[in-house]
Design a protein around this motif. Structure first.
Motif, PDB file in Angstrom:
ATOM      1  N   VAL A 349       0.748  -1.310   0.650  1.00 40.04           N
ATOM      2  CA  VAL A 349       0.500  -0.186   0.099  1.00 40.04           C
ATOM      3  C   VAL A 349       1.624   1.233   0.071  1.00 40.04           C
ATOM      4  O   VAL A 349       2.170   0.850   0.130  1.00 40.04           O
ATOM      5  CB  VAL A 349      -0.845   0.049   0.843  1.00 40.04           C
ATOM      6  CG1 VAL A 349      -1.698  -1.238   1.797  1.00 40.04           C
ATOM      7  CG2 VAL A 349      -0.623   0.311   2.034  1.00 40.04           C
ATOM      8  N   THR A 350       0.661   2.344  -0.040  1.00 41.51           N
ATOM      9  CA  THR A 350       1.400   3.634  -0.353  1.00 41.51           C
ATOM     10  C   THR A 350       1.314   4.035   1.326  1.00 41.51           C
ATOM     11  O   THR A 350       0.497   3.167   1.985  1.00 41.51           O
ATOM     12  CB  THR A 350       0.774   4.425  -0.938  1.00 41.51           C
ATOM     13  OG1 THR A 350      -1.136   5.128  -0.101  1.00 41.51           O
ATOM     14  CG2 THR A 350       0.234   4.332  -2.459  1.00 41.51           C
ATOM     15  N   PRO A 351       2.042   4.434   1.147  1.00 42.91           N
ATOM     16  CA  PRO A 351       2.094   5.348   3.320  1.00 42.91           C
ATOM     17  C   PRO A 351       1.603   5.947   3.671  1.00 42.91           C
ATOM     18  O   PRO A 351       0.661   5.935   4.489  1.00 42.91           O
ATOM     19  CB  PRO A 351       3.781   6.192   2.954  1.00 42.91           C
ATOM     20  CG  PRO A 351       4.565   5.557   1.507  1.00 42.91           C
ATOM     21  CD  PRO A 351       3.314   4.891   0.557  1.00 42.91           C
ATOM     22  N   GLN A 352       1.002   7.468   2.299  1.00 41.37           N
ATOM     23  CA  GLN A 352      -0.538   7.806   3.139  1.00 41.37           C
ATOM     24  C   GLN A 352      -1.685   6.848   3.006  1.00 41.37           C
ATOM     25  O   GLN A 352      -2.234   7.532   4.515  1.00 41.37           O
ATOM     26  CB  GLN A 352      -1.039   9.000   1.922  1.00 41.37           C
ATOM     27  CG  GLN A 352       0.310   9.408   1.315  1.00 41.37           C
ATOM     28  CD  GLN A 352       0.873   9.376   0.460  1.00 41.37           C
ATOM     29  OE1 GLN A 352       1.736   7.714   0.087  1.00 41.37           O
ATOM     30  NE2 GLN A 352       1.603  10.055  -0.186  1.00 41.37           N
ATOM     31  N   SER A 353      -1.843   6.030   2.466  1.00 37.88           N
ATOM     32  CA  SER A 353      -3.134   5.199   2.711  1.00 37.88           C
ATOM     33  C   SER A 353      -3.398   4.147   4.536  1.00 37.88           C
ATOM     34  O   SER A 353      -3.939   4.404   4.682  1.00 37.88           O
ATOM     35  CB  SER A 353      -3.270   4.590   1.864  1.00 37.88           C
ATOM     36  OG  SER A 353      -2.946   3.746   1.138  1.00 37.88           O
TER      37      SER A 353
END
Ligand SMILES: Nc1ncnc2c1ncn2[C@@H]1O[C@H](COP(=O)(O)OP(=O)(O)O)[C@@H](O)[C@H]1O
Ligand SMILES: [Mg+2]
Length: 392
Positions: A349-353
């Motif tokens: 996943v992305t760090p933001q999510s």
């Protein structure tokens, strides 16, 4: 060896048989207590460190020193699901009533009680009748805005003046500070600031996980000048050896150097683990001296007990997605600190999510950010536990 005489004390806040390696910190607290009594400016202290390093034990030690010097002590422990006013009110109420009763009529003590009543009505706290019953009229317009950051400094100022009028010194000890909300921390910092500026006789000693430093900085940037944040960490080898050997020798028994080394290797000098290993080593040994082979047997017991207690209770407080996150951390190579980006990558996943999950884990006191973009466990040796046990 006789389990009845086992001196070791694994447990939360349990005083160790030998309080090793904390001499400087204890001295720092003593100086602060003695300076305040002389009316000299002091910095409040906040002990910062991982779980099981001995922060609570230190706060208890500070309290004993304060009591010996005639301080009035308030001990509080913050909780994830309890707000600061709820924590403070019963303790402050007791303090105020005591200050009021202490001698002849004191206008400052009466006024502090009235302001305390305003403070409570301002926050419209739902308290039991007993807590709210105070036979005074509120001081309308002071500490009753309902905004904690405005009201708490007013309340503390009034309490400080009452204490000064009674020639009493007060220390407020607050454990688990990382559980305070930003506005609560800010209100507390502003209160300490105001009391320091006015030279009022109230001092604060706190303790918390490493995230407390960031929390304080975000709440109020001048916090750094008001407080000292001594780090409480693993003990140096010589202090770890003292922590194990001295209590054994005090009982007239012995431990071999190899056995001590074995304990140092497993515990890495973390006080809670030292107590656990010392405790198990004592009980598994038939006859003194304790040998390396005895420690090997003790290690099995110590690990089982930690895996089923200390580590497991922390893991079980996590939601399924939080568990995925910490398992991904433990699956990365190395120990200590992990790049947050790599954890996200491992989870696909992305760090933001994943940021909300990470923030929840920080709020729960499971992980912290040792530096920007880094993530580490607040529980020493937690990744080793996850790798060893693979809990689901
Ligand atoms: N300086 C020390 N030397 C040896 N053992 C210690 C020391 N400080 C604490 N301990 C032991 O470590 C354990 C954890 O202490 P505690 O104060 O509960 O840690 P924390 O509050 O940091 O989680 C307790 O069993 C205590 O007896
Ligand atoms: Mg503690």
């Amino acid at each position: 060896m006789d389990p009845v005489r086992n001196p070791f004390a694994p447990g939360a806040g349990t005083p160790p048989p030998e309080l090793s390696g904390r001499w400087e910190l204890i001295e720092q607290a003593r100086v602060a207590l003695d300076r305040l009594k002389l009316g000299r400016p002091v910095k409040s202290l906040i002990a910062v460190g991982l779980r099981g390093v001995g922060k609570t034990v230190l706060l208890n030690e500070f309290r004993l020193m304060a009591e010996a010097r005639g301080y009035y002590c308030l001990s509080l422990e913050a909780h994830e699901d309890k707000r600061l006013p709820a924590l403070l009110i019963p303790a402050l109420r007791r303090l105020l009533l005591d200050l009021d009763r202490l001698g002849a009529l004191s206008e400052q003590a009466k006024r502090a009680l009235r302001i305390f009543k305003s403070f409570m009505s301002g926050l419209r706290l739902k308290y039991g009748e007993a807590e709210l019953t105070l036979d005074v009229d509120p001081e309308t317009g002071v500490a009753d805005s309902g905004d904690l950051e405005a009201d708490l400094p007013d309340l503390f100022t009034a309490i400080g003046r009452a204490a000064a009028d009674r020639q009493r010194h007060v220390v407020i000890l607050i454990d688990e500070l990382q559980y305070l909300k930003e506005a609560e921390m800010s209100a507390l910092i502003m209160s300490v600031h105001r009391m320091a500026q006015l030279g009022l006789p109230i001092l604060m000693f706190g303790a918390g996980l490493p995230q407390v430093v960031g929390l304080m900085g975000r709440s109020k940037s001048y916090a750094e000048r008001l407080f000292d944040f001594p780090r409480v960490g693993a003990l140096k080898d010589t202090d770890s050896i003292d922590a194990i050997r001295k209590p054994i020798q005090a009982e007239g028994e012995e431990i071999e150097p190899d056995a001590l080394n074995e304990i140092l290797g497993w515990t890495q000098g973390y006080p809670f683990f030292l107590q656990e290993w010392g405790y198990q080593a004592w009980n598994t040994t038939a006859r003194s001296p304790i040998t390396q082979a005895d420690v090997a047997k003790a290690t099995e017991k110590a690990l089982t007990r930690l895996d089923q207690g200390f580590f497991k209770v922390r893991f079980e407080r996590l939601t399924p997605r939080e568990r995925d996150y910490v398992r991904a951390m433990a699956a990365l190579p190395g120990t200590g600190s992990y790049r947050s980006g790599e954890i996200a990558q491992a989870l696909g996943v992305t760090p933001q999510s994943i940021a909300p999950i990470r923030n929840n884990l920080i709020a729960k006191g499971m992980i912290y950010a040792p530096a920007h973009g880094d993530t580490a466990f607040t529980v020493p040796l937690f990744e080793q536990y996850l790798r060893r046990v693979r809990p689901d």
